[in-house]
Design a protein around this motif. Structure first.
Motif, PDB file in Angstrom:
ATOM      1  N   SER A  26     -42.295  20.659  -1.935  1.00 22.50           N
ATOM      2  CA  SER A  26     -43.574  20.434  -1.266  1.00 22.50           C
ATOM      3  C   SER A  26     -44.537  21.588  -1.515  1.00 22.50           C
ATOM      4  N   VAL A  27     -44.069  22.604  -2.244  1.00 16.27           N
ATOM      5  CA  VAL A  27     -44.895  23.788  -2.463  1.00 16.27           C
ATOM      6  C   VAL A  27     -45.434  23.832  -3.884  1.00 16.27           C
ATOM      7  N   ILE A  28     -44.553  23.629  -4.863  1.00 18.31           N
ATOM      8  CA  ILE A  28     -44.970  23.648  -6.259  1.00 18.31           C
ATOM      9  C   ILE A  28     -45.736  22.370  -6.565  1.00 18.31           C
ATOM     10  N   PRO A  29     -46.908  22.480  -7.206  1.00 16.74           N
ATOM     11  CA  PRO A  29     -47.680  21.281  -7.529  1.00 16.74           C
ATOM     12  C   PRO A  29     -46.881  20.324  -8.407  1.00 16.74           C
ATOM     13  N   VAL A  30     -46.761  19.077  -7.968  1.00 14.59           N
ATOM     14  CA  VAL A  30     -46.053  18.052  -8.725  1.00 14.59           C
ATOM     15  C   VAL A  30     -46.929  16.806  -8.740  1.00 14.59           C
ATOM     16  N   ALA A  31     -47.178  16.268  -9.894  1.00 14.01           N
ATOM     17  CA  ALA A  31     -47.981  15.057 -10.002  1.00 14.01           C
ATOM     18  C   ALA A  31     -47.639  14.387 -11.326  1.00 14.01           C
ATOM     19  N   ASP A  64     -53.490  27.886 -25.151  1.00 10.29           N
ATOM     20  CA  ASP A  64     -52.541  27.673 -26.246  1.00 10.29           C
ATOM     21  C   ASP A  64     -51.344  26.862 -25.765  1.00 10.29           C
ATOM     22  N   ILE A  65     -50.707  27.340 -24.705  1.00 10.12           N
ATOM     23  CA  ILE A  65     -49.530  26.646 -24.163  1.00 10.12           C
ATOM     24  C   ILE A  65     -49.629  26.651 -22.639  1.00 10.12           C
ATOM     25  N   VAL A  66     -49.552  25.491 -22.037  1.00  6.81           N
ATOM     26  CA  VAL A  66     -49.534  25.353 -20.581  1.00  6.81           C
ATOM     27  C   VAL A  66     -48.090  25.187 -20.136  1.00  6.81           C
ATOM     28  N   VAL A  67     -47.655  26.018 -19.210  1.00  5.93           N
ATOM     29  CA  VAL A  67     -46.276  25.969 -18.723  1.00  5.93           C
ATOM     30  C   VAL A  67     -46.280  25.441 -17.295  1.00  5.93           C
ATOM     31  N   GLU A  68     -45.432  24.458 -17.039  1.00  3.41           N
ATOM     32  CA  GLU A  68     -45.339  23.844 -15.718  1.00  3.41           C
ATOM     33  C   GLU A  68     -43.905  23.891 -15.221  1.00  3.41           C
ATOM     34  N   CYS A  69     -43.757  23.785 -13.904  1.00  2.68           N
ATOM     35  CA  CYS A  69     -42.437  23.671 -13.292  1.00  2.68           C
ATOM     36  C   CYS A  69     -42.127  22.202 -13.072  1.00  2.68           C
ATOM     37  N   ARG A 121     -35.466  23.977 -10.520  1.00  6.27           N
ATOM     38  CA  ARG A 121     -36.496  23.435 -11.399  1.00  6.27           C
ATOM     39  C   ARG A 121     -36.197  23.822 -12.845  1.00  6.27           C
ATOM     40  N   THR A 122     -36.891  23.200 -13.765  1.00  7.65           N
ATOM     41  CA  THR A 122     -36.882  23.664 -15.152  1.00  7.65           C
ATOM     42  C   THR A 122     -38.296  24.137 -15.517  1.00  7.65           C
ATOM     43  N   ILE A 123     -38.356  25.008 -16.496  1.00  5.38           N
ATOM     44  CA  ILE A 123     -39.628  25.575 -16.942  1.00  5.38           C
ATOM     45  C   ILE A 123     -39.973  24.915 -18.272  1.00  5.38           C
ATOM     46  N   ASP A 124     -41.060  24.125 -18.271  1.00 11.40           N
ATOM     47  CA  ASP A 124     -41.367  23.284 -19.426  1.00 11.40           C
ATOM     48  C   ASP A 124     -42.810  23.472 -19.885  1.00 11.40           C
ATOM     49  N   ALA A 125     -43.019  23.278 -21.173  1.00  8.93           N
ATOM     50  CA  ALA A 125     -44.365  23.325 -21.737  1.00  8.93           C
ATOM     51  C   ALA A 125     -44.992  21.937 -21.685  1.00  8.93           C
ATOM     52  N   PHE A 126     -46.286  21.896 -21.410  1.00  6.64           N
ATOM     53  CA  PHE A 126     -47.002  20.630 -21.474  1.00  6.64           C
ATOM     54  C   PHE A 126     -46.912  20.103 -22.900  1.00  6.64           C
ATOM     55  N   ARG A 150     -53.954  20.127 -15.803  1.00  4.65           N
ATOM     56  CA  ARG A 150     -54.921  20.562 -14.804  1.00  4.65           C
ATOM     57  C   ARG A 150     -54.491  21.920 -14.252  1.00  4.65           C
ATOM     58  N   TYR A 151     -55.490  22.740 -13.914  1.00  2.00           N
ATOM     59  CA  TYR A 151     -55.193  24.079 -13.417  1.00  2.00           C
ATOM     60  C   TYR A 151     -54.336  24.044 -12.150  1.00  2.00           C
ATOM     61  N   GLU A 152     -54.559  23.064 -11.290  1.00  5.33           N
ATOM     62  CA  GLU A 152     -53.810  23.046 -10.031  1.00  5.33           C
ATOM     63  C   GLU A 152     -52.325  22.758 -10.223  1.00  5.33           C
ATOM     64  N   ASN A 153     -51.931  22.228 -11.405  1.00  7.28           N
ATOM     65  CA  ASN A 153     -50.517  21.947 -11.663  1.00  7.28           C
ATOM     66  C   ASN A 153     -49.862  22.985 -12.569  1.00  7.28           C
ATOM     67  N   LEU A 154     -50.632  23.947 -13.012  1.00  7.29           N
ATOM     68  CA  LEU A 154     -50.132  24.940 -13.964  1.00  7.29           C
ATOM     69  C   LEU A 154     -49.268  25.986 -13.249  1.00  7.29           C
ATOM     70  N   PHE A 155     -48.117  26.306 -13.827  1.00  2.00           N
ATOM     71  CA  PHE A 155     -47.326  27.435 -13.321  1.00  2.00           C
ATOM     72  C   PHE A 155     -47.802  28.723 -13.985  1.00  2.00           C
TER      73      PHE A 155
END
Length: 680
Positions: free
Chosen positions: A137-142, A125-130, A103-108, A149-154
């Motif tokens: 199937s484990v990391i939230p992806v949408a 301030d900054i939301v970081v997602e994978c 994966r890559t680690i990216d800011a919203f 959204r909190y459920e997609n936040l890393f």
């Protein structure tokens, strides 16, 4: 204070904690981090080299000065983009797929933005997602929504303009709020990472069940700091999903909008007919979320064991099982675990199956045990524990080895800021109960409590299991098949003890829910705790619900609340709570001052009569001598050094008093049956 006891700053090893477990994958991550860091340093040292992130390099060369906090958002985003772009280069996708970055680690794309999916209105301030490279199937992806959204936040980054001690503390405090919401919304989150950026100093935090670890500064104006942070981002890009804090035994099925949950099969069910070591359940209904930052992180779900073919298959009406997922204090060796809920429930089912009077009043276990994870593609499965998460770092935050669960610690003050050994456990049970807030009258509450305390007694004397946590959260109910009456259901055996084990008292601690804790429990009188303490908790429960109502709609006004005696059961120091309870229970007159505040329900006088009789049996039984009367300690004329404690003395009458208490509760439930059913 509670957070400060668990906070460790300038903690070494957190960047390494994010590294892959697999040796080859770890080496690949180290090589990638080294190459990316060298490229970063080359560009930083050569102003003539053009890069899409030139503004970031100019800022670092200029000493990382800023006028406004928001400038940091863009600089942090640029750093993530620099690493992310290089992680996706083809040279890191060579060789076996298992060694590729995951994966890559990216800011919203938006900063200082409101995060949705929570009852709280937070701007991060900054939301970081994978962003997975391939499928996960484990990391939230949408698809990225308008707002994160909190459920997609890393993780999240809290930024501050300066690196002062005050600002660092403020940034950490803000993270606590965000991380709690992450636990609530992400059902498969085992632990959480967090980040702060105070001017040029980045810190990474690890939020666990009993710890909050913060790294040393990783300063972007210093080569070592930049190298460390790039290593962290690369580690997160390559590592196994469980190293990010996710639970690979819970898999999201996006097309069905539900989760597949793996539950360990009971050892007795793994035999000749099947080799399966797990059972699978499906859910999209949560009963309770992990709404505390620290502790057991207990989650419960309504689930079905039938694999769904459409979204409606996981509607609550089709879910016949309860899945409970929690991190409980335990021992390293499962065979030595005296507080294993799956073992307790299996024993209870075997011992109590012949008793018709408690049928349906306790959970039937379908599956359950310790969660086991394959830490890497090449390793064998191991128990998922706080020690396996932290590795060698666990020894720096843990209760000493001889006291591997905090209840065994002989010196609580020394171990109070240390983390106990916890094991990740999951069980599936039936039937499904409802919380007491759905009841509508005291008569039904009396019937529920009669059922619950009857099964409590059966467990104590016929299965040697002592529950030790009678509370509003652990007493449920359900309607009978004809819908005319209710049945009580006693749940949650995390604190239960098997009294048939010779040294079971060594595994006792101060357990239960504060307003309902017995006097012995509050005073940690381990040698005195018995079934009567759970009966004392049941009495407190009846008083509490009678005073505060079944739900918030019936609660007393703030003006009335301030005058209630019962509020002292959960306010102040533990010694103050003990004093309040001893005073309230000591005599009929003092008890009346408590119960006269019961809410004006229909039939509330029946509840008052019941609590009066239960208190009399427990604290003023006319068939027992004066040494058993009251709750306050009295002078001992024969031994001036040791006072007479009626609460301590009653342990010697445990079986006799428990039988009398059950007779009282059964009589009230029986005598009010007609009135109770007529309300339907």
């Amino acid at each position: 204070f509670y957070v400060e006891k668990r906070l460790r700053l300038d903690f070494d090893g957190l960047v390494e904690l994010a590294a892959p477990v697999d040796v080859q994958l770890r080496e690949r991550a180290e090589d990638a981090a080294k190459e990316i860091s060298e490229e970063f340093e080359l560009i930083l040292a050569s102003p003539d080299i053009k890069d899409s992130n030139n503004e970031l390099f100019s800022w670092i060369r200029g000493g990382a000065t800023i006028d406004r906090e928001k400038e940091l958002y863009d600089y942090f985003d640029m750093l993530l983009q620099f690493v992310s772009k290089r992680i996706r280069r083809p040279n890191y996708a060579r060789g076996p797929h298992s060694l590729h970055p995951k994966r890559t680690i990216d800011a919203f794309e938006k900063h200082d933005v409101k995060v949705e999916g929570s009852e709280q209105s937070h701007r991060l301030d900054i939301v970081v997602e994978c962003t997975p490279i391939g499928q996960s199937s484990v990391i939230p992806v949408a698809p990225r929504p308008k707002n994160p959204r909190y459920e997609n936040l890393f993780t999240a980054v809290e930024a501050k303009k300066t690196n002062s001690k005050t600002e660092v503390g403020s940034a950490c405090a803000q993270l606590l709020v965000y991380m709690r919401e992450t636990y609530v919304t992400q059902w498969n989150r085992r632990f959480i990472w967090g980040l702060t950026m105070c001017r040029d100093a980045i810190r990474v935090y690890s939020f666990g069940n009993d710890h909050l670890l913060g790294s040393k500064d990783m300063r972007l104006t210093e080569r070592d700091g930049r190298t460390k942070f790039i290593q962290l981002l690369v580690n997160w890009s390559f590592c196994e999903e469980h190293r990010l804090g996710y639970d690979p035994t819970m898999i999201r099925l996006p097309e069905l909008r539900c989760w597949q949950i793996e539950v360990p099969a009971l050892p007795e069910t793994v035999g000749e007919q099947t080799s399966a070591t797990s059972k699978y359940f499906y859910t999209r209904c949560t009963i309770a979320a992990a709404d505390h930052l620290f502790g057991r992180h207990t989650r419960t779900f309504l689930a079905t064991n039938n694999k769904p073919t459409c979204v409606e298959d996981t509607d609550s009406k089709n879910c016949k099982y309860v899945i409970k997922d929690s991190w409980v204090e335990s021992t390293h060796n499962a065979d030595d675990d005296m507080r294993d809920e799956a073992k307790h429930l299996h024993k209870i089912h075997k011992r109590l199956g012949k008793f018709e009077d408690v049928k349906g009043c306790y959970p039937t276990i379908i599956a359950g045990g310790r969660i086991r994870l394959n830490r890497s593609d090449s390793s064998e499965a191991v128990d998922d524990t706080t020690a396996s998460i932290l590795g060698d770092l666990f020894n720096d935050v843990a209760v000493p080895l001889g006291d591997s669960s905090s209840e065994n610690s002989s010196n609580k003050s020394e171990c109070s800021n240390l983390a106990p050994f916890r094991v990740h456990k999951r069980i599936a049970t039936a039937p499904v109960g409802k919380p007491l807030r759905h009841l509508d009258c005291p008569l039904k509450l009396i019937k529920v409590m009669a059922d619950v305390m009857r099964v409590h007694g059966r467990m104590r004397w016929d299965a040697d299991i002592l529950h030790r946590d009678i509370s509003t959260n652990n007493v449920l109910f359900y309607e009978t098949d004809d819908g005319q009456d209710v049945c009580g259901l006693l749940i949650d055996f995390d604190h239960a003890i098997d009294c048939s084990v010779s040294n079971y008292r060594l595994h006792m601690d101060r357990s239960a829910t504060l307003p309902f804790m017995s006097i012995n429990n509050l005073e940690t009188n381990v040698e005195l705790i018995a079934g009567l303490d759970d009966w004392e908790s049941a009495l407190y429960m009846l008083c509490w619900i009678g005073t505060y109502g079944f739900n918030a709609n019936l609660a007393p006004s703030k003006e009335v609340y301030g005058k209630l005696k019962i509020r002292k059961w959960c306010e102040g120091l533990l010694d103050d709570i003990v004093d309040s309870k001893r005073q309230d229970m000591d005599s009929a007159a003092s008890f009346y001052q408590l119960t006269k505040a019961l809410l004006p329900y229909a039939h509330v006088e029946t509840l008052q009569d019941l609590t009066d009789e239960l208190r009399t049996v427990l604290f003023e039984n006319p068939n027992l001598g004066p040494e058993f009367h009251g709750a306050l300690k009295k002078p001992n004329k024969l031994d001036r050094k040791n006072e007479i404690d009626p609460v301590a003395n009653r342990k010697h009458k445990e079986r006799e008093l428990m039988a009398l208490l059950q007779e009282v509760l059964d009589r009230f439930a029986r005598d009010t049956k007609v009135l109770r059913i007529s309300r339907n």
